[in-house]
Design an enzyme around this catalytic site. Structure first.
Site, PDB file in Angstrom:
ATOM      1  N   GLU A 486      -2.005  40.799  -1.632  1.00  0.00           N
ATOM      2  CA  GLU A 486      -2.319  41.324  -2.972  1.00  0.00           C
ATOM      3  C   GLU A 486      -3.239  40.296  -3.641  1.00  0.00           C
ATOM      4  OE1 GLU A 486      -0.022  43.812  -6.507  1.00  0.00           O
ATOM      5  OE2 GLU A 486       1.078  43.011  -4.799  1.00  0.00           O
ATOM      6  N   GLU A 750       8.546  36.305  -9.058  1.00  0.00           N
ATOM      7  CA  GLU A 750       8.041  37.604  -9.522  1.00  0.00           C
ATOM      8  C   GLU A 750       9.138  38.405 -10.204  1.00  0.00           C
ATOM      9  OE1 GLU A 750       5.686  41.491  -7.721  1.00  0.00           O
ATOM     10  OE2 GLU A 750       6.726  40.149  -6.325  1.00  0.00           O
TER      11      GLU A 750
HETATM   12  C1  BGC Z   1       1.750  43.029  -9.026  1.00  0.00           C
HETATM   13  C2  BGC Z   1       1.938  42.760 -10.465  1.00  0.00           C
HETATM   14  C3  BGC Z   1       1.353  43.883 -11.251  1.00  0.00           C
HETATM   15  C4  BGC Z   1       2.076  45.096 -10.876  1.00  0.00           C
HETATM   16  C5  BGC Z   1       1.649  46.313 -11.596  1.00  0.00           C
HETATM   17  C6  BGC Z   1       2.423  44.312  -8.678  1.00  0.00           C
HETATM   18  O1  BGC Z   1       2.224  44.638  -7.394  1.00  0.00           O
HETATM   19  O2  BGC Z   1       2.200  41.997  -8.271  1.00  0.00           O
HETATM   20  O3  BGC Z   1       1.497  41.558 -10.767  1.00  0.00           O
HETATM   21  O4  BGC Z   1       1.395  43.620 -12.598  1.00  0.00           O
HETATM   22  O5  BGC Z   1       1.942  45.354  -9.496  1.00  0.00           O
HETATM   23  O6  BGC Z   1       2.406  47.283 -11.157  1.00  0.00           O
END
Ligand code: BGC
Length: 881
Positions: A486, A750
């Site tokens: 990502e 996260e």
């Molecule tokens: C990301 C986040 C993002 C989110 C939005 C995730 O996959 O890691 O940082 O804000 O998606 O849905």
């Protein structure tokens, strides 16, 4: 008093600028308290000798009666192209005493026009892809050897037969590059030119390479990796058309300024040659493979072997914007030595670096030619001590080094980076030691501006985790995470964290660059995207994500007084506001909400997305009204004040019920109402009570996700519930910041439940251990615990009002654009002591806990009071230990 920390376009190094009126700033230093600047004089010249002789050949501002020290726009003769400019400043204090001239600072300007061409390796010269089993070098276990192209080596030999005063290399790539000049590495930046939307904008950098130049024969060489241009980016498979391009390309011009004022330019064109070298492949997500047996000798030195080198293909420039690198480059800023190494099974060694970091490792090894050493990277270990790799998803993060043999070797990748604390090394010829590998920390080299410490070690660890999260994710763009497939510039993550990020580090230049990525990503509809730079999918951003397009310029203005950034984004912001209004005539944001993520990763509660979306729209209108006033656009200000009033009324009608019950009744709905000023003043206390009651209902725990978490403690303090905020801060039971720290976190996770005693790891599909969003509490530590707050954009006036909670002491320094501001308080025998330091030209309102409120000027000041035992909030309940 004299001027220090000279900055041009917010950079204290030697930036290359293309602004006609670059902004010049300085800070003031004085041994005496209370000094103020009453005037300044700026000199700008092409040659430092002119400056030394007080000749402002490009600009002499003369004595300007002004206290301004920030963003003074250059107003001299048009700046010459391809030049190095020196400048210096003299200031007068309030006794009309002139200072001496400051140390000169410098900046560069780019080429007026580029004559270079984009060059790439001519694949027709490539030997056929080896069939498995036929090429002894082909590693059957490494499928990428058959999938990813080798990183090309480029070079150009040339002669210098006339005296050269200065040699400046302007360089960029579609990909990532590293230059060598006569065998020496050029500069210390890595992963340059970084990531932009390459279809629209590509950054170049300027390097003074005079010291590398030789009379006679010279060779300029470069290696180019796939990078963000044609490598794996985000979650999408790597195939043509998925992102920006398929073949890495180089663009460069070496400008040789001769003594007679003429100039010779060595530019990338068909006279360059290319070869395949030891860099078998390089990819940001997949890792790098380097085969020492394929090295090209002294390839970037005159007289090197010509075998295997072929002409390049070249193509002329297209209309992609070439702009100078705005932010500080990425660099290796620190090294980390492992704290332990264990042999998990014969030949498999796991190193613990003790810190979840971002970058790569340097390997020291000696052994048989052809020996293959592999390095794998992970943030966490499985219960059995093996690497937890699942959360990387499709990012392979595997570096391979094949030994050339014949003595000690050092391997360090160039064109990949990993997010990791643990490194598993296999294939080492000998028993390793803690010196076998070294962690090399890589990030955009944004200068540090914040220092916070207090009497609670867990809180101090939290501060470090937030800082490491920022280092690890400010890598060319503010990314969500640095390890899995990502690593995208998610807009909400950036906007909720920016108030904290801009206290920890000077991110003005960094965010100016990213701001351009956001502008490049704006859709024709006016909507802002979810991520910037956009990659293959350009879609309308969700509430709180897209709104970063408005909130970012606002935060930058408040933090740095950066009015020009607001100007630069104004039209785009208006287009966005028009987009929202066009699709939501009822003044409730119900349409065009993109993926509508809501209060992402909240725990135990679900904030209604309608409530959140419209709250953000009202907030945008409020910020637009403020910014319109700052830009002196009263009509637009009134327009947005009216719009805001309409949205707020609609929001209250739709979502606010009896006794200030707000639909959803989550912590975040009350935080939005209070922070975004959505409810009548007289109802705020009740809304704050409802927030505290909710926290009590959750046994004193938070429930907020990405959107609510950054608002939680500031809103509680603003509502007189700092004690509740402090209790949340010092909790270590789930969910809390302390819970992850109690379980060994060295960065911000996260998710609150990334790992729990009950369930172990959360789903690997989305479980990063280095996401800064939940670390947006950092702002509250500086602005409320230490109490350093800007009362005016750019800290011309500040408030120092600590909220001590139960802590015994805390101190913080924030190096603002006007100089360092310090708040240092402690509980004493007789009560409370607060020491503050205010830079020249800045005034402060100091609110001493349990004591007086005083106005002070520049200098050091100390205050005492009988002390401030925190008053438990109305709903305080029993004091926790
Ligand atoms: C990301 C986040 C993002 C989110 C939005 C995730 O996959 O890691 O940082 O804000 O998606 O849905």
């Amino acid at each position: 008093m004299h001027a220090v920390s000279l900055r041009c376009e917010h950079r204290d190094d030697i930036p290359c600028v293309d602004d006609r009126a670059p902004r010049l700033s300085w800070a003031l230093e004085s041994d005496d308290d209370g000094r103020r600047q009453t005037a300044y004089r700026l000199l700008v010249a092409e040659r430092s000798e002119d400056l030394a002789a007080e000749r402002g050949t490009l600009w002499d501002s003369g004595r300007v009666a002004s206290a301004e020290t920030v963003d003074v726009a250059y107003a001299g003769r048009p700046l010459p192209a391809g030049a190095e400019i020196a400048w210096s400043v003299q200031v007068w204090d309030d006794e009309e005493t002139p200072s001496g001239w400051s140390e000169p600072a410098r900046f560069r300007t780019g080429p007026a026009t580029w004559t270079a061409e984009w060059i790439a390796r001519d694949r027709t010269h490539d030997p056929a892809m080896p069939v498995p089993g036929t090429d002894p070098d082909l590693d059957p276990t490494d499928f990428l050897m058959r999938r990813l192209p080798p990183s090309p080596y480029f070079r150009r030999a040339f002669r210098v037969d006339r005296q050269v005063e200065r040699a400046v290399l302007y360089a960029t790539a579609r990909g990532v590059y590293e230059f060598e000049f006569n065998g020496d590495r050029v500069g210390d930046s890595v992963l340059a030119p970084g990531w932009t939307d390459y279809d629209r904008r590509i950054e170049y950098a300027a390097y003074d390479v005079t010291a590398h130049l030789r009379d006679g024969d010279n060779v300029l060489g470069a290696i180019v990796g796939d990078g963000w241009y044609c490598g794996f980016v985000g979650m999408n498979p790597r195939r043509p058309g998925n992102h920006y391009g398929t073949e890495p390309q180089l663009l460069a011009e070496l400008h040789l300024e001769h003594a007679d004022g003429t100039r010779t330019v060595i530019a990338t064109d068909r006279r360059w040659e290319a070869a395949r070298g030891p860099l078998v492949y390089s990819d940001l997500l997949m890792g790098e493979r380097y085969d020492g047996r394929r090295e090209l000798g002294a390839w970037s030195e005159p007289g090197a072997d010509r075998a295997g080198w072929h002409p390049v293909v070249a193509e002329p420039l297209d209309d992609t914007l070439l702009v100078p690198e705005r932010s500080q480059p990425m660099r290796v800023t620190e090294e980390i030595r492992p704290v332990s190494v264990t042999e998990r099974e014969p030949g498999v060694h796991v190193f613990d670096l003790g810190q979840n970091m971002v970058g790569w490792v340097r390997l020291h090894v000696e052994g048989e030619r052809g020996t293959r050493v592999q390095l794998r990277f992970a943030e966490m270990l499985q219960p059995d001590g093996s690497l937890y790799l699942e959360n990387l998803r499709s990012a392979r993060a595997l570096d391979t080094y094949v030994l050339r043999g014949g003595g000690p070797e050092v391997f360090e990748p160039r064109f990949t980076f990993h997010g990791f604390r643990f490194v598993e090394v296999t294939g080492l010829p000998a028993e390793p030691s803690l010196d076998t590998i070294t962690g090399r920390v890589v990030h955009s080299d944004t200068p540090r501006t914040g220092w916070f410490e207090c009497s609670d070690q867990m809180v101090n660890r939290l501060v470090r985790n937030i800082e490491w999260g920022q280092r690890g994710n400010f890598v060319s763009v503010p990314t969500d995470c640095p390890q899995r497939d990502e690593r995208l510039g998610w807009l909400a993550d950036a906007q909720v964290f920016l108030p904290t990020a801009s206290l920890n580090m000077d991110v003005q230049a960094f965010i100016r660059k990213w701001g351009d990525d956001v502008l490049d990503g704006q859709l024709p509809s006016g909507a802002y995207p979810d991520v910037a730079p956009v990659i293959a999918f350009r879609r309308e951003g969700a509430p709180a994500w897209a709104d970063a397009g408005i909130i970012t310029p606002w935060v930058m203005w408040r933090r740095y007084g950066d009015r020009r950034l607001v100007e630069r984004h104004w039209d785009a912001m208006e287009r966005y506001m028009d987009h929202l209004a066009r699709h939501n005539p009822d003044l409730l944001w119900t349409a065009r909400r993109g993926n509508d993520y809501g209060d992402w990763l909240s725990v135990g509660e679900h904030t209604p997305r309608d409530v959140l979306a419209t709250a953000y729209w009202a907030y945008d209108a409020q910020l637009m009204a403020h910014m319109a006033r700052a830009l002196d656009l009263p009509e637009r200000a009134e327009h947005y004040e009216r719009l805001r009033a309409g949205i707020v009324a609609a929001w209250n009608r739709a979502y606010v019920g009896e006794d200030v019950y707000i639909e959803g009744d989550t912590q975040t709905v009350y935080l939005l109402a209070l922070h975004m000023d959505l409810i009548p003043h007289e109802l705020r206390a009740r809304a704050a009570e409802r927030l505290v009651e909710n926290i009590e209902r959750h046994d004193g725990h938070l429930t907020t996700g990405f959107v609510g978490v950054g608002l939680l403690c500031p809103v509680l303090s603003e509502a007189g519930h700092s004690d509740v905020a402090h209790r949340l801060l010092r909790k270590d039971t789930f969910p809390s910041w302390g819970y992850s720290i109690r379980h060994g976190a060295t960065t911000i996770w996260e998710r609150w439940d990334g790992w729990t005693e009950d369930a172990g790891f959360q789903t690997p599909m989305m479980n990063s251990f280095n996401h800064y969003s939940l670390g947006s509490v950092g702002q509250w530590l500086y602005e409320y615990v230490a109490g350093i707050r800007a009362a005016e954009p750019g800290y011309r006036r500040v408030v120092i009002a600590p909220e001590p909670g139960e802590l015994a002491w805390a101190r913080a320094t924030y190096k603002s654009v006007r100089g360092p501001i310090t708040s240092d308080w402690r509980r004493t025998e007789d009560g409370f002591r607060l020491e503050v330091e205010i830079p020249p030209n800045v005034t402060a309102t100091v609110v001493v806990p349990g004591g007086e409120t005083v106005e002070v000027g520049p200098g050091r000041h100390a205050f005492t009071s009988a002390g401030s035992r925190p008053e438990p909030s109305a709903h305080g309940g029993a004091e926790e230990g």
